[in-house]
Design an enzyme around this catalytic site. Sequence first.
Site, PDB file in Angstrom:
ATOM      1  N   ASP A 175     -41.565 -35.098  34.852  1.00 56.78           N
ATOM      2  CA  ASP A 175     -41.113 -34.093  34.954  1.00 56.78           C
ATOM      3  C   ASP A 175     -40.133 -33.849  35.757  1.00 56.78           C
ATOM      4  O   ASP A 175     -39.682 -34.715  36.297  1.00 56.78           O
ATOM      5  CB  ASP A 175     -42.392 -33.252  35.552  1.00 56.78           C
ATOM      6  CG  ASP A 175     -42.879 -33.502  37.051  1.00 56.78           C
ATOM      7  OD1 ASP A 175     -44.014 -34.656  37.122  1.00 56.78           O
ATOM      8  OD2 ASP A 175     -42.194 -33.289  37.810  1.00 56.78           O
ATOM      9  N   GLY A 204     -41.363 -36.882  39.693  1.00 57.34           N
ATOM     10  CA  GLY A 204     -40.412 -35.769  39.398  1.00 57.34           C
ATOM     11  C   GLY A 204     -38.889 -35.962  39.400  1.00 57.34           C
ATOM     12  O   GLY A 204     -38.647 -36.475  40.863  1.00 57.34           O
ATOM     13  N   GLU A 214     -51.613 -45.326  36.176  1.00 59.33           N
ATOM     14  CA  GLU A 214     -50.442 -46.083  36.673  1.00 59.33           C
ATOM     15  C   GLU A 214     -50.754 -47.691  36.809  1.00 59.33           C
ATOM     16  O   GLU A 214     -49.866 -48.503  36.725  1.00 59.33           O
ATOM     17  CB  GLU A 214     -49.914 -45.662  38.025  1.00 59.33           C
ATOM     18  CG  GLU A 214     -49.515 -44.290  37.478  1.00 59.33           C
ATOM     19  CD  GLU A 214     -49.163 -43.446  38.944  1.00 59.33           C
ATOM     20  OE1 GLU A 214     -48.193 -42.637  38.875  1.00 59.33           O
ATOM     21  OE2 GLU A 214     -49.617 -43.682  39.894  1.00 59.33           O
ATOM     22  N   ILE A 273     -44.350 -31.361  43.501  1.00 60.43           N
ATOM     23  CA  ILE A 273     -43.355 -30.364  43.706  1.00 60.43           C
ATOM     24  C   ILE A 273     -43.160 -29.584  42.287  1.00 60.43           C
ATOM     25  O   ILE A 273     -42.847 -30.330  41.183  1.00 60.43           O
ATOM     26  CB  ILE A 273     -41.916 -30.979  44.060  1.00 60.43           C
ATOM     27  CG1 ILE A 273     -41.952 -31.820  45.286  1.00 60.43           C
ATOM     28  CG2 ILE A 273     -40.651 -29.883  44.037  1.00 60.43           C
ATOM     29  CD1 ILE A 273     -42.634 -30.988  46.312  1.00 60.43           C
ATOM     30  N   MET A 287     -45.457 -38.774  45.715  1.00 62.06           N
ATOM     31  CA  MET A 287     -46.268 -38.508  46.757  1.00 62.06           C
ATOM     32  C   MET A 287     -46.535 -39.784  47.628  1.00 62.06           C
ATOM     33  O   MET A 287     -47.752 -39.592  48.466  1.00 62.06           O
ATOM     34  CB  MET A 287     -47.623 -37.978  46.341  1.00 62.06           C
ATOM     35  CG  MET A 287     -47.001 -36.694  45.770  1.00 62.06           C
ATOM     36  SD  MET A 287     -48.353 -35.661  45.096  1.00 62.06           S
ATOM     37  CE  MET A 287     -49.237 -34.961  46.510  1.00 62.06           C
ATOM     38  N   GLU A 288     -46.102 -41.140  47.310  1.00 63.33           N
ATOM     39  CA  GLU A 288     -46.437 -42.251  48.068  1.00 63.33           C
ATOM     40  C   GLU A 288     -45.362 -43.201  48.527  1.00 63.33           C
ATOM     41  O   GLU A 288     -45.493 -43.951  49.504  1.00 63.33           O
ATOM     42  CB  GLU A 288     -47.463 -43.149  47.224  1.00 63.33           C
ATOM     43  CG  GLU A 288     -48.628 -42.507  46.761  1.00 63.33           C
ATOM     44  CD  GLU A 288     -48.735 -41.568  45.527  1.00 63.33           C
ATOM     45  OE1 GLU A 288     -47.629 -41.728  44.843  1.00 63.33           O
ATOM     46  OE2 GLU A 288     -49.399 -40.584  45.342  1.00 63.33           O
TER      47      GLU A 288
HETATM   48  N1  ADE Z   1     -45.239 -37.433  40.650  1.00 64.43           N
HETATM   49  C1  ADE Z   1     -44.846 -36.834  39.228  1.00 64.43           C
HETATM   50  N2  ADE Z   1     -44.428 -35.482  39.431  1.00 64.43           N
HETATM   51  C2  ADE Z   1     -44.139 -35.046  40.662  1.00 64.43           C
HETATM   52  C3  ADE Z   1     -43.560 -33.985  41.225  1.00 64.43           C
HETATM   53  N3  ADE Z   1     -43.054 -33.216  40.619  1.00 64.43           N
HETATM   54  N4  ADE Z   1     -43.997 -33.778  42.641  1.00 64.43           N
HETATM   55  C4  ADE Z   1     -44.943 -34.856  43.250  1.00 64.43           C
HETATM   56  N5  ADE Z   1     -45.102 -35.933  42.832  1.00 64.43           N
HETATM   57  C5  ADE Z   1     -44.985 -36.270  41.400  1.00 64.43           C
END
Ligand code: ADE
Length: 233
Positions: free
Chosen positions: A200, A79, A13, A156, A176-177
Amino acid sequence: MKKIGIIGAMELEVDTLKSQMEIKNITAKANMEFYEGSLNGTPVVIVRSGVGKVNAGICVQILADLFSVTHVINTGVAGSLDSRIDIGDIVISADAVYHDVDATIFGYLPGEVPQLGRREFTADPDLVTLAAASCQEANPHLHVFTGRVVSGDQFISDKAEKERIIKTFGGYCTEMEGAAIAHAAVLNAIPFVIIRAISDKADDSAAMAYPEFERKAAQDCARLTAHLVAKIQ
Ligand code: ADE
């Protein structure tokens, strides 16, 4: 004088941005390397924080204490939590919330850290506007959405968990951050924005989709971030 802290959780990233910058100094701290220098003439500190909320919070505090950054940008992938938002699209944070904080037993809202006085961490409106404009210029073919980013220490990849998060918090994307970066930036009174490209759908297809779309999503997001940096006054 502006000095912009740019955080990505993973090397993927931030590697494009680091390769574009003029590096003056590299400082190692807390298992992170802070690349200080300029990006197209703008003073920046670019860093890979590592994954998750604790790494993210520590990273912002170091950017504040050691580098006196004036703005924080978080770039990376996420996501999707909204059926309108597809893989490859961009989400810019209006605000950020934790989805894995629960002190509801004491009357706090889901996601609210006790005694903080707020649940949502609001992004800087000027950075949000500039990020949206930058996206139109840097990535005109991508769809851009401005809305809530929802964060927790979980990847997730389960439809039921995704539905729980949507029902409880709303939100456009999960990662996640972001909320931890937002939390630390707010405590230090530093304006922030989170910019995420969708890798995703945060459901049962996520484990398959993520490795396929991660790189392109991360690069689109980095291109947008470089564009944004030049616009900040
Ligand atoms: N980063 C990218 N996709 C994610 C997901 N599904 N859950 C948490 N962090 C992510």
